[in-house]
Write a protein that holds these residues in place. Structure first.
Motif, short mmCIF file in Angstrom:
data_model
loop_
_atom_site.label_atom_id
_atom_site.label_comp_id
_atom_site.label_asym_id
_atom_site.label_seq_id
_atom_site.Cartn_x
_atom_site.Cartn_y
_atom_site.Cartn_z
N UNK A 424 0.76 -1.30 0.02
CA UNK A 424 -0.11 -0.04 -0.07
C UNK A 424 0.85 1.31 -0.10
N UNK A 425 2.14 0.97 0.14
CA UNK A 425 3.08 2.24 0.29
C UNK A 425 4.46 1.54 0.03
N UNK A 446 -0.33 1.72 -5.98
CA UNK A 446 -0.10 2.38 -4.98
C UNK A 446 -0.55 4.03 -5.16
N UNK A 447 -0.40 5.04 -4.08
CA UNK A 447 -0.79 6.23 -4.11
C UNK A 447 0.61 7.18 -3.79
N UNK A 448 1.76 6.66 -3.39
CA UNK A 448 2.68 7.37 -2.93
C UNK A 448 3.83 6.51 -2.78
N UNK A 449 5.16 7.15 -2.72
CA UNK A 449 6.46 6.59 -2.60
C UNK A 449 7.37 7.82 -1.87
N UNK A 450 8.08 7.39 -1.02
CA UNK A 450 9.29 8.11 -0.29
C UNK A 450 10.49 7.53 -0.64
N UNK A 451 11.36 8.45 -1.18
CA UNK A 451 12.67 8.09 -1.51
C UNK A 451 13.78 8.75 -0.60
N UNK A 452 15.01 8.37 -0.18
CA UNK A 452 15.93 8.75 0.41
C UNK A 452 17.25 8.52 -0.15
#
Length: 509
Positions: A424-425, A446-452
């Motif tokens: 879901x993320x 999915x609706x979002x993705x966080x990158x580092x």
């Protein structure tokens, strides 16, 4: 002696919506004898490499697809004939009783298995114990040897069944060495990239020492074999015939003629014009995992109106927290990814709009009450996204353990299909590649993705004074249909605050 009709085994349903698979390597050859639940072929789906067991016992009559062939579910895979012929052992035996008794015994043996092959589980015909399986050659060289061993058998079958149009009438069972364990087990290769690397560099996989779990040959093993110095092949003495071929010695080749002048350079590119015209572009089939990734990313770009926002953060306190946790609980390896995953879970609880998807058919936004956290992992087969299910129910220690377990399975190519779906993320630590930022593509649906990005030393203002701190960049890509910039910015700012001040997480425990 009695024989039975051939049993045709088709490519089974591999689950998770997978409809096709590519044959990687056969574990058996025509003429081999197989048992129920014996692994006969390794196939590669869009999600993982899996081994397929056969639900029949008997003699292999035909392999219906060569290695490298892509099959759909239900396509013919392998034909298995009768079990080993029943010898006449005197009065009261099945051979004396006639074909009906032999056939009934074969049916009883077949009924012992369910016939419904589940990848990774077999047919489960012997509860409480595992049946011994025949040997499973694990390398291309051993598979070739098995074919060569079976060649005389095939010749006898052809000679003995001329005019009948059928195999298996006079096929003696081919002995297959028992599968070993531990050091005696034949090395295996899971990744097609590893096999290709070995083939292109002339490396015999049978002589490569495996370093992976369960004696799996990894890419670094092949690269080490390539780097090792090789002894030059001994040149045959002039005037003596070759020892193996027995051919008459050939005269020495004539001295090379003087080389012509190098071809003229192309005025535009500065390269030899003749060589450039002779080269052809390389065409690589888009299949397996690479094809699945291409289709998913293309769909994401075409369907999702995404937007990206980013912020630079001071990760010094987060790294100090990681070191403090490792010192306090040395038996629990809590890494940076686990801390970031815990922060994402807390952020999604505050902003549930981002833990959702869009149902186009019903024109609805679907918000999930659970958090299945996916994380990007680079493997020899390519980029995969294992999913930590019910991450919202896990402690930091449990998250770290599950991330480590799934990462190990991904690198071995042993992830089951269900571990790669349902996220879901997604969390993507692309900083391991040495880059600062990115505009990642959302992992559809999915609706979002966080990158580092990478964490490096940079000058940073701390309480009005300039100091050297550990700085990283967070980039956040979101589906603009599920929320506006205010929600996305709020989530990203909350994550940034937790990175800079990890104690912020205590408010949500």
């Amino acid at each position: 002696m009695n024989t039975l009709e051939a049993q045709l085994f088709r490519l089974p349903d591999l689950g998770e919506g997978l409809t096709e698979a590519e044959v990687v390597i056969w574990k058996v050859a025509a003429g081999d004898t197989v048992e129920i639940d014996q692994i006969v072929v390794e196939v590669e789906t869009a999600k993982a490499a899996v081994e397929v067991p056969v639900p029949y016992a008997g003699t292999v009559l035909e392999l219906h697809a060569e290695a490298g062939t892509t099959l759909s579910v239900g396509d013919p895979l392998i034909s298995v004939g009768a079990s080993a012929p029943v010898p006449d052992r005197g009065p009261g035996t099945a051979a004396e009783a006639g074909p009906d008794v032999a056939a009934e015994r074969y049916r009883e043996e077949e009924r012992a298995g369910s016939g419904n092959v589940l990848i990774g589980y077999g047919t489960g015909h012997l509860p409480g114990q595992r049946r011994r399986r025949r040997g499973r050659p694990g390398t291309a060289s051993s598979h070739t040897a098995a074919r060569a061993e079976a060649a005389p058998v095939a010749a006898r079958v052809e000679a003995g069944s001329a005019g009948t149009g059928r195999l298996g009438v006079a096929v003696p069972p081919v002995a297959v060495p028992a599968a070993g364990t531990g050091r005696g087990q034949a090395p295996r290769v899971i990744s097609p990239l590893v096999r290709r690397l070995a083939q292109e560099n002339g490396v015999d996989l049978a002589g490569v020492t495996p370093s992976g779990p369960n004696r799996v040959i990894l890419r670094r093993d092949v690269e080490r074999a390539i780097a090792e110095p090789r002894e030059p092949a001994a040149e045959p003495r002039p005037g003596r015939p070759a020892a193996i071929t027995g051919r008459t010695p050939q005269p020495d080749p004539p001295a090379p003629s003087p080389q012509p002048d190098p071809p003229a350079l192309s005025p535009r590119h500065g390269a030899p014009a003749a060589a450039a015209s002779a080269q052809e572009p390389e065409r690589i089939p888009l299949r397996g995992l690479r094809r699945a990734v291409a289709e998913k990313l293309s769909r994401s770009r075409s369907e999702i109106p995404d937007a990206t926002t980013w912020v630079d953060v001071d990760a010094t306190a987060l790294l100090e927290t990681k070191d403090a946790l490792r010192a306090a609980v040395p038996d629990r390896r809590i890494g940076l990814l686990a801390l970031l995953a815990r922060i994402c879970v807390a952020g999604l609880r505050r902003y549930p709009e981002l833990n959702s998807t869009v149902d186009l058919e019903r024109a609805e936004i679907v918000r999930y009450p659970w958090i299945h956290l996916g994380f990007a992992a680079q493997t020899e087969r390519g980029l995969v996204v294992p999913v930590v299910r019910d991450a919202h129910r896990m402690t930091l220690t449990e998250l770290a353990a599950e991330l480590a377990r799934l990462t190990a399975l991904a690198r071995e190519g042993a992830l089951p299909p269900q571990a790669l779906t349902g996220g879901t993320f997604t969390l993507n630590n692309y900083g391991v590649f040495g880059v600062d930022g990115s505009t990642p593509i959302i992992n559809h649906p999915e609706a979002a993705l966080l990158g580092i990005g990478r964490i490096i030393d940079r000058p940073w203002a701390v309480d009005g004074a300039l100091a050297v701190r550990k700085i990283t960049q967070l980039s956040f890509t979101f589906d603009h249909r599920v929320c506006d910039g205010g929600v996305a910015g709020g989530f990203l700012r909350y994550v940034a605050d937790c990175v800079e001040r990890p104690a912020t997480l205590l408010a949500d425990l």
